[in-house]
Scaffold this motif. Structure first.
Motif, PDB file in Angstrom:
ATOM      1  N   ALA A  95      -9.049  -0.224   7.621  1.00  0.00           N
ATOM      2  CA  ALA A  95      -8.021   0.300   6.719  1.00  0.00           C
ATOM      3  C   ALA A  95      -6.798  -0.612   6.647  1.00  0.00           C
ATOM      4  O   ALA A  95      -6.408  -1.237   7.638  1.00  0.00           O
ATOM      5  N   ARG A  96      -6.219  -0.668   5.458  1.00  0.00           N
ATOM      6  CA  ARG A  96      -4.969  -1.397   5.250  1.00  0.00           C
ATOM      7  C   ARG A  96      -4.072  -0.560   4.350  1.00  0.00           C
ATOM      8  O   ARG A  96      -4.549   0.173   3.481  1.00  0.00           O
ATOM      9  N   VAL A  97      -2.770  -0.673   4.558  1.00  0.00           N
ATOM     10  CA  VAL A  97      -1.810   0.244   3.934  1.00  0.00           C
ATOM     11  C   VAL A  97      -0.710  -0.485   3.180  1.00  0.00           C
ATOM     12  O   VAL A  97      -0.259  -1.562   3.582  1.00  0.00           O
ATOM     13  N   LEU A  98      -0.270   0.148   2.088  1.00  0.00           N
ATOM     14  CA  LEU A  98       0.929  -0.268   1.371  1.00  0.00           C
ATOM     15  C   LEU A  98       1.962   0.828   1.593  1.00  0.00           C
ATOM     16  O   LEU A  98       1.661   2.012   1.424  1.00  0.00           O
ATOM     17  N   ARG A  99       3.182   0.461   1.954  1.00  0.00           N
ATOM     18  CA  ARG A  99       4.230   1.450   2.213  1.00  0.00           C
ATOM     19  C   ARG A  99       5.321   1.334   1.150  1.00  0.00           C
ATOM     20  O   ARG A  99       5.760   0.236   0.814  1.00  0.00           O
ATOM     21  N   PHE A 100       5.755   2.489   0.642  1.00  0.00           N
ATOM     22  CA  PHE A 100       6.774   2.516  -0.403  1.00  0.00           C
ATOM     23  C   PHE A 100       7.890   3.490  -0.057  1.00  0.00           C
ATOM     24  O   PHE A 100       7.646   4.530   0.558  1.00  0.00           O
ATOM     25  N   ARG A 101       9.100   3.139  -0.507  1.00  0.00           N
ATOM     26  CA  ARG A 101      10.261   4.004  -0.282  1.00  0.00           C
ATOM     27  C   ARG A 101      10.945   4.404  -1.583  1.00  0.00           C
ATOM     28  O   ARG A 101      11.966   5.092  -1.548  1.00  0.00           O
ATOM     29  N   SER A 102      10.401   3.983  -2.708  1.00  0.00           N
ATOM     30  CA  SER A 102      10.977   4.357  -4.001  1.00  0.00           C
ATOM     31  C   SER A 102       9.982   4.071  -5.114  1.00  0.00           C
ATOM     32  O   SER A 102       9.063   3.265  -4.944  1.00  0.00           O
ATOM     33  N   VAL A 103      10.182   4.734  -6.254  1.00  0.00           N
ATOM     34  CA  VAL A 103       9.350   4.471  -7.426  1.00  0.00           C
ATOM     35  C   VAL A 103       9.564   3.032  -7.884  1.00  0.00           C
ATOM     36  O   VAL A 103       8.637   2.368  -8.348  1.00  0.00           O
TER      37      VAL A 103
END
Length: 221
Positions: A95-103
């Protein structure tokens, strides 16, 4: 009719999940549109939005305390020259992830997210799978081998676990220096193993980060 077909693409349980979210509802809706628009089918699995192609799980969304995340089950196989994808844990091999804190962050990476989705679908079409190192490198502790002799069903249950879950248990067992402690850890894990659960999987059904446990069982209700 067109709107009815459009609405059919959205799982009502995922809609409720996003509606009830108090941290990243706008971000979840934005990522949801990209995933469905990219050709993935939406489902509600392990109490979280999951996106599939055929019978394969391709991606998941999650609302965490610090970030909203988009994870790809076979993310390690994705082409990522800019190294935007990160491993969710130090022992994560697939698994690999993208992290976001805003649109705004999502919109800035929209073309990359769409590219990852397209490539993830092509990976499933090709039938390529992740080669887990632990298939050859797992060092089963002697205490577990001895338990196998006492209970053959335990070996069958352990072998039936996913590679990641088997690896998690072995790391947990071998993390103990003393044989007595290793044996204790194995004995405590047997009920989980027979249920097909990993060392960090939720068994109470209250976690909001299924299938992983987030401690919800200890929360006041």
């Amino acid at each position: 009719m067109t709107r009815a077909i459009e609405m059919a693409k959205y799982d009502p349980q995922v809609t409720d999940y996003i509606r009830q979210d108090t941290r990243w509802p706008r971000e979840l809706r934005t990522l949801r549109s990209l995933l469905i628009g990219g050709g993935l089918k939406e489902a509600y699995k392990w109490r979280a939005p999951c996106y599939t192609y055929g019978d394969a799980n391709v991606a998941m969304l999650a609302s965490l305390k610090q970030t909203c995340t988009l994870s790809f089950f076979k993310g390690v196989l994705l082409t990522d020259p800019e190294q935007m994808l990160v491993a969710p844990g130090k022992n994560s091999q697939s698994a690999r992830v993208l992290r976001f804190r805003s649109v705004r962050e999502i919109e800035a990476l929209e073309s990359s997210v769409q590219r990852f989705i397209r490539e993830a679908i092509e990976i499933e079409k090709s039938g390529v799978s992740v080669e887990f190192r632990q298939k050859d490198e797992l060092e089963i502790p002697d205490e577990l081998l001895q338990m196998y002799d006492q209970n053959p069903r335990l070996k069958a249950a352990f072998d039936a676990l996913t590679p990641g879950r088997r690896r998690g248990y072995v790391l947990h067992f071998n993390g103990a220096k003393q044989s007595k402690t290793r044996l204790s850890r194995i004995e405590k894990s047997i009920p989980r193993i027979f249920e097909g659960k990993g060392i960090h999987d939720c068994i109470c059904g209250l976690s909001k980060r299924m299938p992983r446990c987030d401690g919800s069982h200890s929360s006041d209700h």
